[in-house]
Design a protein around this motif. Structure first.
Motif, PDB file in Angstrom:
ATOM      1  N   ALA A   1       0.846  -1.192   0.000  1.00 13.69           N
ATOM      2  CA  ALA A   1       0.000   0.000   0.000  1.00 13.69           C
ATOM      3  C   ALA A   1       0.879   1.240   0.000  1.00 13.69           C
ATOM      4  N   THR A   2       0.273   2.360  -0.400  1.00 16.03           N
ATOM      5  CA  THR A   2       0.950   3.659  -0.354  1.00 16.03           C
ATOM      6  C   THR A   2       0.232   4.540   0.663  1.00 16.03           C
ATOM      7  N   VAL A   3       0.971   5.032   1.639  1.00 15.11           N
ATOM      8  CA  VAL A   3       0.396   5.853   2.706  1.00 15.11           C
ATOM      9  C   VAL A   3       0.859   7.300   2.510  1.00 15.11           C
ATOM     10  N   VAL A   4      -0.111   8.226   2.522  1.00  9.94           N
ATOM     11  CA  VAL A   4       0.168   9.641   2.289  1.00  9.94           C
ATOM     12  C   VAL A   4      -0.149  10.429   3.554  1.00  9.94           C
ATOM     13  N   ASN A   5       0.841  11.137   4.055  1.00 13.31           N
ATOM     14  CA  ASN A   5       0.648  12.015   5.214  1.00 13.31           C
ATOM     15  C   ASN A   5       0.547  13.449   4.708  1.00 13.31           C
ATOM     16  N   SER A   6      -0.663  14.014   4.754  1.00 14.65           N
ATOM     17  CA  SER A   6      -0.896  15.348   4.191  1.00 14.65           C
ATOM     18  C   SER A   6      -1.037  16.430   5.256  1.00 14.65           C
ATOM     19  N   ASP A   7      -0.625  16.149   6.477  1.00 16.05           N
ATOM     20  CA  ASP A   7      -0.657  17.168   7.528  1.00 16.05           C
ATOM     21  C   ASP A   7       0.704  17.202   8.211  1.00 16.05           C
ATOM     22  N   PRO A   8       1.507  18.223   7.921  1.00 18.54           N
ATOM     23  CA  PRO A   8       1.171  19.407   7.127  1.00 18.54           C
ATOM     24  C   PRO A   8       1.302  19.150   5.627  1.00 18.54           C
TER      25      PRO A   8
ATOM     26  N   GLU B   1       9.938  25.924   0.115  1.00 20.37           N
ATOM     27  CA  GLU B   1       8.837  25.129   0.640  1.00 20.37           C
ATOM     28  C   GLU B   1       8.116  25.929   1.714  1.00 20.37           C
ATOM     29  N   VAL B   2       6.786  25.950   1.614  1.00 19.85           N
ATOM     30  CA  VAL B   2       5.946  26.622   2.611  1.00 19.85           C
ATOM     31  C   VAL B   2       5.119  25.553   3.319  1.00 19.85           C
ATOM     32  N   GLU B   3       5.225  25.497   4.628  1.00 15.39           N
ATOM     33  CA  GLU B   3       4.497  24.502   5.413  1.00 15.39           C
ATOM     34  C   GLU B   3       3.102  25.022   5.748  1.00 15.39           C
ATOM     35  N   LEU B   4       2.073  24.217   5.420  1.00 13.59           N
ATOM     36  CA  LEU B   4       0.677  24.615   5.612  1.00 13.59           C
ATOM     37  C   LEU B   4      -0.021  23.615   6.536  1.00 13.59           C
ATOM     38  N   PRO B   5      -0.517  24.045   7.692  1.00 11.28           N
ATOM     39  CA  PRO B   5      -1.297  23.132   8.534  1.00 11.28           C
ATOM     40  C   PRO B   5      -2.521  22.622   7.764  1.00 11.28           C
ATOM     41  N   ASN B   6      -2.738  21.301   7.823  1.00 10.68           N
ATOM     42  CA  ASN B   6      -3.824  20.698   7.049  1.00 10.68           C
ATOM     43  C   ASN B   6      -4.480  19.571   7.844  1.00 10.68           C
ATOM     44  N   PRO B   7      -4.987  19.886   9.046  1.00 11.47           N
ATOM     45  CA  PRO B   7      -5.545  18.818   9.893  1.00 11.47           C
ATOM     46  C   PRO B   7      -6.795  18.157   9.316  1.00 11.47           C
TER      47      PRO B   7
ATOM     48  N   GLY C   1      -7.407  17.799   6.091  1.00 13.13           N
ATOM     49  CA  GLY C   1      -7.133  17.200   4.793  1.00 13.13           C
ATOM     50  C   GLY C   1      -7.775  17.931   3.631  1.00 13.13           C
ATOM     51  N   ALA C   2      -8.092  19.220   3.804  1.00 16.85           N
ATOM     52  CA  ALA C   2      -8.747  19.973   2.728  1.00 16.85           C
ATOM     53  C   ALA C   2      -7.833  20.135   1.520  1.00 16.85           C
ATOM     54  N   ALA C   3      -6.549  20.325   1.779  1.00 13.91           N
ATOM     55  CA  ALA C   3      -5.587  20.467   0.670  1.00 13.91           C
ATOM     56  C   ALA C   3      -5.124  19.089   0.233  1.00 13.91           C
ATOM     57  N   ARG C   4      -5.043  18.899  -1.074  1.00 13.63           N
ATOM     58  CA  ARG C   4      -4.660  17.605  -1.625  1.00 13.63           C
ATOM     59  C   ARG C   4      -3.302  17.693  -2.308  1.00 13.63           C
ATOM     60  N   ASP C   5      -2.683  16.550  -2.407  1.00 17.83           N
ATOM     61  CA  ASP C   5      -1.345  16.465  -2.986  1.00 17.83           C
ATOM     62  C   ASP C   5      -1.397  16.698  -4.497  1.00 17.83           C
ATOM     63  N   GLY C   6      -0.422  17.474  -5.011  1.00 19.13           N
ATOM     64  CA  GLY C   6      -0.288  17.668  -6.445  1.00 19.13           C
ATOM     65  C   GLY C   6      -1.186  18.717  -7.058  1.00 19.13           C
ATOM     66  N   VAL C   7      -1.754  19.629  -6.247  1.00 19.71           N
ATOM     67  CA  VAL C   7      -2.661  20.665  -6.747  1.00 19.71           C
ATOM     68  C   VAL C   7      -1.849  21.928  -7.086  1.00 19.71           C
ATOM     69  N   THR C   8      -2.203  22.577  -8.192  1.00 23.34           N
ATOM     70  CA  THR C   8      -1.542  23.833  -8.577  1.00 23.34           C
ATOM     71  C   THR C   8      -1.776  24.893  -7.497  1.00 23.34           C
TER      72      THR C   8
END
Length: 367
Positions: free
Chosen positions: A203-210, A262-268, A270-277
């Motif tokens: 499996a692939t696990v994605v941690n998007s916070d931050p 790189e800008v670190e964005l809090p994302n508890p 999960g509203a922001a998704r990986d790979g978005v412009t």
């Protein structure tokens, strides 16, 4: 010899015209009579040199300008791990599902144990035999009934038996594949019944916070960016997030001469998704600047871009400017005095250090 009558008439006509011209007034083309007479061209040039040229002038005051550096890029998850099998066997259980949140240590896939438990039992039996052989050899060596090399050999066999147990236990542990990080499972995931080879992805696990907003800054602007600088990030999906700069590349990309930030964005949530412009906006330090119309820009004899202004003694002066940015209602420039009287009409018809007659207009306060 007879004189022809035509010769006599011609001579008389010539004498008469000469007499008439001597008694008349000479008329010069383009010049009238009396007070309404138009001055000759030379007189008009001399008269023009004595007349001060009129120009329209606008008084400008420097304003505080908050410049914004825009960096285009994309979002990137804090961590994205492809969890791979460390042994080969069939998937018999899959407790986790695609899209589910897992914590570090949660089970993702369970593989068939096969004969691995039996191998542990076999290794333990060999270990017991090696322990007894080593104990007996050590006692005999202490009493002098056997050589010390025999005791050393049994010690080596004992160490090998312990290593085999450790290896067998580790092989059994590899049948349970756990998540190394907390995050959301990304599709696809290994199916129950599928055989996983060593190195295959469970499996692939994605941690998007931050969430991380990455971008490239040109070498001309990188000096204006600093660590912990606040930033506003607008995503193409409509979300607006705030964060801080956490990384600035110490070296430029050799192909583009740009620096990664790189800008670190809090994302508890999960509203922001990986790979978005994403467009990152960095507020730069406040500087003094003037907002002008591009129409008043001109060039001096050296080809520099700037504006012409009028000093307190009504003499013209040229000020080179640096374009800082543009807006819909004007152009921001730097390099001018805090207060300056800029020529807005007639700047192309006057030279350097020329005395002019300024006509002021009321400036509209720029918002």
């Amino acid at each position: 010899m007879k004189v022809k009558i035509s010769y006599i008439l011609a001579a008389a006509l010539t004498v008469g015209i000469g007499f008439w011209m001597s008694q008349g007034t000479v008329v010069i083309g383009g010049v009238g009579d009396g007070e309404n007479a138009t001055p000759a061209p030379a007189d008009r040039v001399a008269e023009g040199q004595d007349t001060t040229f009129r120009v329209q002038v606008l008084k400008l005051e420097a304003q505080d300008r908050q410049a914004i550096l825009e960096v285009r890029g994309r979002t990137e998850s804090e961590a994205k791990v492809e969890v791979r099998a460390e042994t080969t066997d069939d998937v018999i259980e899959r407790p986790a599902r695609e899209g589910a949140y897992v914590s570090a240590g949660d089970i993702l896939c369970v593989l068939d144990k096969g004969t691995r438990e039996a191998r542990i039992l076999e290794a333990k039996a060999l270990l017991a035999q090696a322990e007894m052989d080593h104990a007996a050899a050590s006692q005999l060596a202490e009493k002098g009934y056997t050589a010390q090399t025999r005791a050393a050999a049994t010690q080596a066999l004992l160490d090998a038996a312990r290593a085999r147990i450790k290896e067998a236990e580790l092989e059994l542990e590899h049948t349970i594949i756990r998540s190394p990080i907390s995050g959301v499972i990304q599709t696809p995931m290994a199916e129950v019944g599928a055989q996983l080879e060593k190195g295959s992805i469970c499996a692939t696990v994605v941690n998007s916070d931050p969430m991380i907003a990455i971008g490239q800054v040109s070498e001309l602007n990188v000096a204006q960016v600093s660590l912990d600088m606040t930033a506003e990030v607008e995503l193409v999906t409509g979300e607006t997030m705030e964060g801080k700069v956490r990384y600035i590349s110490p070296a430029a990309n050799p192909d583009t001469r740009t620096f990664r930030i790189e800008v670190e964005l809090p994302n508890p949530d999960g509203a922001a998704r990986d790979g978005v412009t994403a467009v990152t906006k960095l507020p730069l330090p406040v500087v003094k600047a003037h907002k002008i119309s591009p129409a008043i820009l001109t060039l001096n004899d050296d080809g520099e871009v700037g504006v012409r202004a009028v000093s307190d003694d009504n003499k013209t002066a040229f000020y080179p400017v640096k374009v800082l940015g543009g807006e819909k209602d004007g152009l921001w420039v730097g390099g001018l005095p805090d207060t300056v009287n800029v020529i807005v009409v007639g700047q192309e018809y006057v030279g350097e250090d020329q005395v002019v007659e300024p006509v002021f207009e009321v400036a509209e306060v720029a918002q």
